[in-house]
Design a protein around this motif. Sequence first.
Motif, PDB file in Angstrom:
ATOM      1  N   GLN A 180     -19.790 -39.574   0.168  1.00 21.34           N
ATOM      2  CA  GLN A 180     -20.341 -40.606   1.053  1.00 21.34           C
ATOM      3  C   GLN A 180     -20.144 -40.208   2.516  1.00 21.34           C
ATOM      4  OE1 GLN A 180     -18.305 -44.125  -0.302  1.00 21.34           O
ATOM      5  NE2 GLN A 180     -19.651 -44.391  -2.060  1.00 21.34           N
ATOM      6  N   LYS A 181     -18.957 -39.727   2.843  1.00 19.04           N
ATOM      7  CA  LYS A 181     -18.698 -39.281   4.212  1.00 19.04           C
ATOM      8  C   LYS A 181     -19.486 -38.013   4.537  1.00 19.04           C
ATOM      9  CE  LYS A 181     -14.193 -39.331   3.587  1.00 19.04           C
ATOM     10  NZ  LYS A 181     -12.739 -39.206   3.877  1.00 19.04           N
ATOM     11  N   PHE A 182     -19.606 -37.127   3.552  1.00 16.97           N
ATOM     12  CA  PHE A 182     -20.320 -35.869   3.767  1.00 16.97           C
ATOM     13  C   PHE A 182     -21.808 -36.106   3.997  1.00 16.97           C
ATOM     14  CE2 PHE A 182     -22.002 -31.696   2.104  1.00 16.97           C
ATOM     15  CZ  PHE A 182     -21.551 -30.944   3.184  1.00 16.97           C
ATOM     16  N   SER A 183     -22.328 -37.209   3.468  1.00 13.47           N
ATOM     17  CA  SER A 183     -23.745 -37.520   3.661  1.00 13.47           C
ATOM     18  C   SER A 183     -24.074 -37.686   5.146  1.00 13.47           C
ATOM     19  CB  SER A 183     -24.131 -38.786   2.897  1.00 13.47           C
ATOM     20  OG  SER A 183     -23.476 -39.926   3.435  1.00 13.47           O
ATOM     21  N   ILE A 184     -23.094 -38.152   5.928  1.00 13.56           N
ATOM     22  CA  ILE A 184     -23.301 -38.306   7.369  1.00 13.56           C
ATOM     23  C   ILE A 184     -23.376 -36.929   8.033  1.00 13.56           C
ATOM     24  CG2 ILE A 184     -22.338 -39.242   9.503  1.00 13.56           C
ATOM     25  CD1 ILE A 184     -20.996 -41.406   7.773  1.00 13.56           C
ATOM     26  N   VAL A 185     -22.539 -36.017   7.577  1.00 10.79           N
ATOM     27  CA  VAL A 185     -22.558 -34.648   8.103  1.00 10.79           C
ATOM     28  C   VAL A 185     -23.900 -33.989   7.792  1.00 10.79           C
ATOM     29  CG1 VAL A 185     -21.459 -32.372   8.004  1.00 10.79           C
ATOM     30  CG2 VAL A 185     -20.056 -34.445   7.853  1.00 10.79           C
ATOM     31  N   LEU A 186     -24.362 -34.182   6.559  1.00 14.55           N
ATOM     32  CA  LEU A 186     -25.645 -33.599   6.158  1.00 14.55           C
ATOM     33  C   LEU A 186     -26.781 -34.127   7.019  1.00 14.55           C
ATOM     34  CD1 LEU A 186     -25.401 -33.631   2.246  1.00 14.55           C
ATOM     35  CD2 LEU A 186     -25.227 -31.653   3.769  1.00 14.55           C
ATOM     36  N   LYS A 187     -26.750 -35.407   7.331  1.00 10.05           N
ATOM     37  CA  LYS A 187     -27.812 -35.981   8.165  1.00 10.05           C
ATOM     38  C   LYS A 187     -27.834 -35.336   9.547  1.00 10.05           C
ATOM     39  CE  LYS A 187     -29.935 -40.377   9.383  1.00 10.05           C
ATOM     40  NZ  LYS A 187     -30.373 -40.130  10.745  1.00 10.05           N
ATOM     41  N   ARG A 188     -26.658 -34.944  10.021  1.00 13.37           N
ATOM     42  CA  ARG A 188     -26.545 -34.353  11.345  1.00 13.37           C
ATOM     43  C   ARG A 188     -27.073 -32.915  11.374  1.00 13.37           C
ATOM     44  NH1 ARG A 188     -21.539 -36.178  12.377  1.00 13.37           N
ATOM     45  NH2 ARG A 188     -20.491 -34.277  11.712  1.00 13.37           N
ATOM     46  N   ILE A 189     -26.944 -32.201  10.257  1.00 17.59           N
ATOM     47  CA  ILE A 189     -27.262 -30.770  10.285  1.00 17.59           C
ATOM     48  C   ILE A 189     -28.574 -30.409   9.593  1.00 17.59           C
ATOM     49  CG2 ILE A 189     -24.825 -30.137  10.449  1.00 17.59           C
ATOM     50  CD1 ILE A 189     -24.850 -29.440   7.490  1.00 17.59           C
ATOM     51  N   LEU A 190     -29.070 -31.275   8.717  1.00 16.86           N
ATOM     52  CA  LEU A 190     -30.294 -30.946   7.986  1.00 16.86           C
ATOM     53  C   LEU A 190     -31.539 -31.434   8.727  1.00 16.86           C
ATOM     54  CD1 LEU A 190     -29.311 -31.858   4.297  1.00 16.86           C
ATOM     55  CD2 LEU A 190     -29.528 -29.570   5.288  1.00 16.86           C
ATOM     56  N   PRO A 191     -32.658 -30.776   8.553  1.00 17.15           N
ATOM     57  CA  PRO A 191     -33.916 -31.306   9.072  1.00 17.15           C
ATOM     58  C   PRO A 191     -34.188 -32.689   8.473  1.00 17.15           C
ATOM     59  CG  PRO A 191     -34.181 -29.021   8.366  1.00 17.15           C
ATOM     60  CD  PRO A 191     -32.832 -29.466   7.885  1.00 17.15           C
ATOM     61  N   ASP A 192     -34.832 -33.538   9.245  1.00 17.92           N
ATOM     62  CA  ASP A 192     -35.040 -34.923   8.814  1.00 17.92           C
ATOM     63  C   ASP A 192     -35.713 -35.034   7.450  1.00 17.92           C
ATOM     64  OD1 ASP A 192     -33.896 -35.772  11.147  1.00 17.92           O
ATOM     65  OD2 ASP A 192     -35.784 -36.222  12.166  1.00 17.92           O
ATOM     66  N   LYS A 193     -36.754 -34.247   7.237  1.00 19.53           N
ATOM     67  CA  LYS A 193     -37.496 -34.371   5.981  1.00 19.53           C
ATOM     68  C   LYS A 193     -36.696 -33.875   4.791  1.00 19.53           C
ATOM     69  CE  LYS A 193     -42.262 -34.470   7.660  1.00 19.53           C
ATOM     70  NZ  LYS A 193     -43.608 -33.841   7.563  1.00 19.53           N
ATOM     71  N   VAL A 194     -35.858 -32.870   4.999  1.00 26.02           N
ATOM     72  CA  VAL A 194     -34.987 -32.384   3.928  1.00 26.02           C
ATOM     73  C   VAL A 194     -33.985 -33.463   3.545  1.00 26.02           C
ATOM     74  CG1 VAL A 194     -33.235 -30.683   3.287  1.00 26.02           C
ATOM     75  CG2 VAL A 194     -35.251 -29.970   4.605  1.00 26.02           C
ATOM     76  N   TYR A 195     -33.407 -34.110   4.561  1.00 25.13           N
ATOM     77  CA  TYR A 195     -32.439 -35.178   4.296  1.00 25.13           C
ATOM     78  C   TYR A 195     -33.118 -36.349   3.594  1.00 25.13           C
ATOM     79  CZ  TYR A 195     -28.545 -38.360   4.979  1.00 25.13           C
ATOM     80  OH  TYR A 195     -27.505 -39.222   4.767  1.00 25.13           O
ATOM     81  N   GLU A 196     -34.327 -36.672   4.028  1.00 29.46           N
ATOM     82  CA  GLU A 196     -35.087 -37.752   3.399  1.00 29.46           C
ATOM     83  C   GLU A 196     -35.322 -37.457   1.915  1.00 29.46           C
ATOM     84  OE1 GLU A 196     -38.823 -40.141   5.014  1.00 29.46           O
ATOM     85  OE2 GLU A 196     -39.413 -38.185   4.200  1.00 29.46           O
ATOM     86  N   LYS A 197     -35.641 -36.210   1.598  1.00 31.49           N
ATOM     87  CA  LYS A 197     -35.858 -35.829   0.194  1.00 31.49           C
ATOM     88  C   LYS A 197     -34.566 -35.971  -0.622  1.00 31.49           C
ATOM     89  CE  LYS A 197     -39.787 -32.687   0.749  1.00 31.49           C
ATOM     90  NZ  LYS A 197     -40.272 -31.284   0.651  1.00 31.49           N
ATOM     91  N   LEU A 198     -33.433 -35.635  -0.006  1.00 34.69           N
ATOM     92  CA  LEU A 198     -32.152 -35.786  -0.697  1.00 34.69           C
ATOM     93  C   LEU A 198     -31.878 -37.245  -1.039  1.00 34.69           C
ATOM     94  CD1 LEU A 198     -29.712 -33.367   1.199  1.00 34.69           C
ATOM     95  CD2 LEU A 198     -30.548 -33.148  -1.152  1.00 34.69           C
ATOM     96  N   LEU A 199     -32.151 -38.125  -0.075  1.00 38.30           N
ATOM     97  CA  LEU A 199     -31.935 -39.564  -0.312  1.00 38.30           C
ATOM     98  C   LEU A 199     -32.875 -40.074  -1.399  1.00 38.30           C
ATOM     99  CD1 LEU A 199     -31.431 -41.276   3.181  1.00 38.30           C
ATOM    100  CD2 LEU A 199     -29.749 -40.957   1.375  1.00 38.30           C
ATOM    101  N   MET A 200     -34.121 -39.673  -1.342  1.00 36.25           N
ATOM    102  CA  MET A 200     -35.087 -40.133  -2.332  1.00 36.25           C
ATOM    103  C   MET A 200     -34.734 -39.626  -3.721  1.00 36.25           C
ATOM    104  SD  MET A 200     -38.723 -40.078  -0.287  1.00 36.25           S
ATOM    105  CE  MET A 200     -39.537 -41.060  -1.555  1.00 36.25           C
ATOM    106  N   SER A 201     -34.212 -38.406  -3.777  1.00 38.55           N
ATOM    107  CA  SER A 201     -33.790 -37.862  -5.061  1.00 38.55           C
ATOM    108  C   SER A 201     -32.589 -38.645  -5.593  1.00 38.55           C
ATOM    109  CB  SER A 201     -33.416 -36.391  -4.905  1.00 38.55           C
ATOM    110  OG  SER A 201     -32.878 -35.879  -6.087  1.00 38.55           O
ATOM    111  N   HIS A 202     -31.659 -38.973  -4.697  1.00 38.37           N
ATOM    112  CA  HIS A 202     -30.465 -39.736  -5.098  1.00 38.37           C
ATOM    113  C   HIS A 202     -30.850 -41.087  -5.669  1.00 38.37           C
ATOM    114  CE1 HIS A 202     -26.411 -41.351  -5.016  1.00 38.37           C
ATOM    115  NE2 HIS A 202     -26.863 -42.392  -4.334  1.00 38.37           N
ATOM    116  N   TYR A 203     -31.833 -41.749  -5.046  1.00 38.99           N
ATOM    117  CA  TYR A 203     -32.260 -43.069  -5.494  1.00 38.99           C
ATOM    118  C   TYR A 203     -33.399 -42.998  -6.521  1.00 38.99           C
ATOM    119  CZ  TYR A 203     -29.291 -45.279  -2.021  1.00 38.99           C
ATOM    120  OH  TYR A 203     -28.197 -45.713  -1.297  1.00 38.99           O
ATOM    121  N   LYS A 204     -33.735 -41.769  -6.913  1.00 41.10           N
ATOM    122  CA  LYS A 204     -34.779 -41.562  -7.937  1.00 41.10           C
ATOM    123  C   LYS A 204     -36.110 -42.201  -7.524  1.00 41.10           C
ATOM    124  CE  LYS A 204     -31.462 -41.162 -11.747  1.00 41.10           C
ATOM    125  NZ  LYS A 204     -30.258 -41.126 -10.886  1.00 41.10           N
ATOM    126  N   LEU A 205     -36.490 -41.980  -6.290  1.00 38.95           N
ATOM    127  CA  LEU A 205     -37.738 -42.570  -5.779  1.00 38.95           C
ATOM    128  C   LEU A 205     -38.847 -41.517  -5.732  1.00 38.95           C
ATOM    129  CD1 LEU A 205     -36.287 -44.654  -2.814  1.00 38.95           C
ATOM    130  CD2 LEU A 205     -36.979 -45.482  -5.064  1.00 38.95           C
TER     131      LEU A 205
END
Length: 267
Positions: free
Chosen positions: A242-267
């Motif tokens: 959960q804490k690392f997700s904030i780090v990832l948001k800071r370092i990953l391109p926006d669309k890559v991070y968005e895909k990670l979230l959508m994959s996590h929520y199975k969207l």
Amino acid sequence: MSKVVLITGASSGIGKCIGEYLIQKDFIVYGTSRNPDKYKDSKFPILALNVKENNTILKTVNTVIEKEGRLDVVINNAGAGITGPIEETPEVEIKNNFETNFFGPINVIKAVLPQMREQQSGLIINITSIAGYMGLPYRGIYSASKGALELLTEAFRMELKGFNIKMTNVAPGDFATNIAAGRYHAPLLETSPYLKPYGDTLNLMDEHVDNGSNPNVMAQAIYKIINTSDPKVHYKIGEFMQKFSIVLKRILPDKVYEKLLMSHYKL
């Protein structure tokens, strides 16, 4: 001298756990609830306060100051959850959430600042959320209200430095509390285009809370922060990912991070 602490929303969950932990450490603790009569067996006094009603905030703050002569630590813990597709969330519920999660803490802060300025000391801890660092699907309003409080704290800290009043954010992840029971859920409408993804996400969110960390972890973190001479701007308390997700948001391109979230929520 024992420090005097006021915790909003301290009748259950994280707030109650923090209060009970601090009294074991010889703090003088006052908690608040909209319905204090329900909690007469509390280990610390529970006073009447509704963060959406400024007169109750002022009355309770003045009561504590009159009894103790000072107010050293204020923990803005009272908050409300909200879920639902943004399109289908009633405007009145969106405003209600911001009244509780954003404007409420502001009014509590305004009420305690004169006393802390007079003392030339004080610490205000705003309980936000890891969800406030990212726009989460079907929790967008909650993310926005907690994110707004995070940014407000950054500005407030700089304005208060000259008075020796400190302020910090503590963003918890998922903890095993009854927060889901008090959360506003936009109804699952059979005719809604969001029916399946929202329903699936809702189940996943409840599962995360049920399997959350022990709230004692938050209480111990708050105790350490109170005993820190110069608290940081932001603290994140929760599971590693959960804490690392904030780090990832800071370092990953926006669309890559968005895909990670959508994959996590199975969207």
